[in-house]
Design a protein around this motif. Structure first.
Motif, PDB file in Angstrom:
ATOM      1  N   VAL A  19       0.827  -1.208   0.000  1.00 26.39           N
ATOM      2  CA  VAL A  19       0.000   0.000   0.000  1.00 26.39           C
ATOM      3  C   VAL A  19       0.860   1.257   0.000  1.00 26.39           C
ATOM      4  O   VAL A  19       0.334   2.355  -0.140  1.00 26.39           O
ATOM      5  CB  VAL A  19      -0.986   0.019   1.186  1.00 26.39           C
ATOM      6  N   GLY A  20       2.157   1.086   0.150  1.00 22.64           N
ATOM      7  CA  GLY A  20       3.054   2.239   0.108  1.00 22.64           C
ATOM      8  C   GLY A  20       4.462   1.852   0.493  1.00 22.64           C
ATOM      9  O   GLY A  20       4.700   0.778   1.051  1.00 22.64           O
ATOM     10  N   SER A  21       5.391   2.731   0.184  1.00 21.85           N
ATOM     11  CA  SER A  21       6.771   2.505   0.580  1.00 21.85           C
ATOM     12  C   SER A  21       7.412   3.849   0.905  1.00 21.85           C
ATOM     13  O   SER A  21       6.973   4.892   0.428  1.00 21.85           O
ATOM     14  CB  SER A  21       7.556   1.782  -0.511  1.00 21.85           C
ATOM     15  N   VAL A  22       8.427   3.784   1.747  1.00 25.18           N
ATOM     16  CA  VAL A  22       9.131   4.983   2.188  1.00 25.18           C
ATOM     17  C   VAL A  22      10.622   4.735   2.056  1.00 25.18           C
ATOM     18  O   VAL A  22      11.117   3.677   2.426  1.00 25.18           O
ATOM     19  CB  VAL A  22       8.767   5.321   3.654  1.00 25.18           C
ATOM     20  N   LEU A  34      13.244   1.983  10.347  1.00 27.97           N
ATOM     21  CA  LEU A  34      11.861   1.516  10.442  1.00 27.97           C
ATOM     22  C   LEU A  34      11.014   2.509  11.215  1.00 27.97           C
ATOM     23  O   LEU A  34       9.909   2.864  10.786  1.00 27.97           O
ATOM     24  CB  LEU A  34      11.812   0.138  11.099  1.00 27.97           C
ATOM     25  N   ARG A  35      11.499   2.975  12.341  1.00 25.20           N
ATOM     26  CA  ARG A  35      10.727   3.931  13.148  1.00 25.20           C
ATOM     27  C   ARG A  35      10.476   5.224  12.376  1.00 25.20           C
ATOM     28  O   ARG A  35       9.377   5.765  12.383  1.00 25.20           O
ATOM     29  CB  ARG A  35      11.463   4.222  14.459  1.00 25.20           C
ATOM     30  N   ALA A  36      11.489   5.720  11.688  1.00 23.00           N
ATOM     31  CA  ALA A  36      11.328   6.940  10.889  1.00 23.00           C
ATOM     32  C   ALA A  36      10.320   6.721   9.767  1.00 23.00           C
ATOM     33  O   ALA A  36       9.492   7.594   9.482  1.00 23.00           O
ATOM     34  CB  ALA A  36      12.666   7.373  10.317  1.00 23.00           C
ATOM     35  N   ALA A  37      10.361   5.555   9.137  1.00 22.40           N
ATOM     36  CA  ALA A  37       9.431   5.255   8.041  1.00 22.40           C
ATOM     37  C   ALA A  37       7.999   5.144   8.547  1.00 22.40           C
ATOM     38  O   ALA A  37       7.065   5.586   7.874  1.00 22.40           O
ATOM     39  CB  ALA A  37       9.842   3.965   7.344  1.00 22.40           C
ATOM     40  N   GLU A  38       7.809   4.542   9.712  1.00 22.45           N
ATOM     41  CA  GLU A  38       6.458   4.426  10.286  1.00 22.45           C
ATOM     42  C   GLU A  38       5.861   5.810  10.515  1.00 22.45           C
ATOM     43  O   GLU A  38       4.693   6.059  10.173  1.00 22.45           O
ATOM     44  CB  GLU A  38       6.513   3.655  11.604  1.00 22.45           C
ATOM     45  N   ILE A  39       6.661   6.709  11.051  1.00 20.85           N
ATOM     46  CA  ILE A  39       6.190   8.070  11.307  1.00 20.85           C
ATOM     47  C   ILE A  39       5.890   8.795   9.997  1.00 20.85           C
ATOM     48  O   ILE A  39       4.840   9.418   9.835  1.00 20.85           O
ATOM     49  CB  ILE A  39       7.225   8.848  12.138  1.00 20.85           C
ATOM     50  N   ARG A  40       6.802   8.687   9.019  1.00 19.33           N
ATOM     51  CA  ARG A  40       6.605   9.369   7.739  1.00 19.33           C
ATOM     52  C   ARG A  40       5.381   8.827   6.996  1.00 19.33           C
ATOM     53  O   ARG A  40       4.586   9.585   6.440  1.00 19.33           O
ATOM     54  CB  ARG A  40       7.853   9.225   6.866  1.00 19.33           C
ATOM     55  N   PHE A  41       5.206   7.494   6.994  1.00 17.98           N
ATOM     56  CA  PHE A  41       4.055   6.883   6.331  1.00 17.98           C
ATOM     57  C   PHE A  41       2.748   7.382   6.954  1.00 17.98           C
ATOM     58  O   PHE A  41       1.807   7.738   6.243  1.00 17.98           O
ATOM     59  CB  PHE A  41       4.149   5.358   6.440  1.00 17.98           C
ATOM     60  N   ALA A  42       2.688   7.427   8.289  1.00 17.53           N
ATOM     61  CA  ALA A  42       1.483   7.902   8.971  1.00 17.53           C
ATOM     62  C   ALA A  42       1.193   9.362   8.617  1.00 17.53           C
ATOM     63  O   ALA A  42       0.038   9.716   8.345  1.00 17.53           O
ATOM     64  CB  ALA A  42       1.637   7.730  10.474  1.00 17.53           C
ATOM     65  N   ARG A  43       2.221  10.187   8.588  1.00 15.89           N
ATOM     66  CA  ARG A  43       2.026  11.603   8.245  1.00 15.89           C
ATOM     67  C   ARG A  43       1.579  11.783   6.805  1.00 15.89           C
ATOM     68  O   ARG A  43       0.719  12.615   6.509  1.00 15.89           O
ATOM     69  CB  ARG A  43       3.308  12.381   8.492  1.00 15.89           C
ATOM     70  N   ILE A  59      11.552  -4.332   5.476  1.00 17.24           N
ATOM     71  CA  ILE A  59      12.647  -3.377   5.370  1.00 17.24           C
ATOM     72  C   ILE A  59      13.813  -4.007   4.617  1.00 17.24           C
ATOM     73  O   ILE A  59      14.125  -5.176   4.810  1.00 17.24           O
ATOM     74  CB  ILE A  59      13.094  -2.892   6.764  1.00 17.24           C
ATOM     75  N   ALA A  60      14.413  -3.212   3.731  1.00 23.32           N
ATOM     76  CA  ALA A  60      15.555  -3.698   2.955  1.00 23.32           C
ATOM     77  C   ALA A  60      16.522  -2.547   2.717  1.00 23.32           C
ATOM     78  O   ALA A  60      16.101  -1.393   2.585  1.00 23.32           O
ATOM     79  CB  ALA A  60      15.078  -4.243   1.612  1.00 23.32           C
TER      80      ALA A  60
END
Length: 68
Positions: A19-22, A34-43, A59-60
């Protein structure tokens, strides 16, 4: 520091659909990326928590990731 790509997916009948990637540049380790991506995806999706839209993350290290 390395670059990471985190894919967010929703599982339907056991099959993951992305559904998306960061893309996270220059994270110290995969956990921080991972933590940064979770926050960015939510925003990006105007959510209070990324789990409202996705069930799983993958994550890769990105191509051309910096050697530390």
């Amino acid at each position: 520091m390395a670059n990471y790509r985190i894919h967010f997916a929703k599982e339907i009948l056991g099959v993951p659909f992305t559904v998306g990637s960061v893309e996270i540049a220059k994270a110290r380790d995969p956990g921080r990326a991972l933590r940064a991506a979770e926050i960015r995806f939510a925003r990006q999706h105007r959510l209070s928590d990324w789990r409202e839209r996705a069930d799983t993350v993958d994550i890769a290290a990105s191509e051309g990731a910096a050697q530390g």
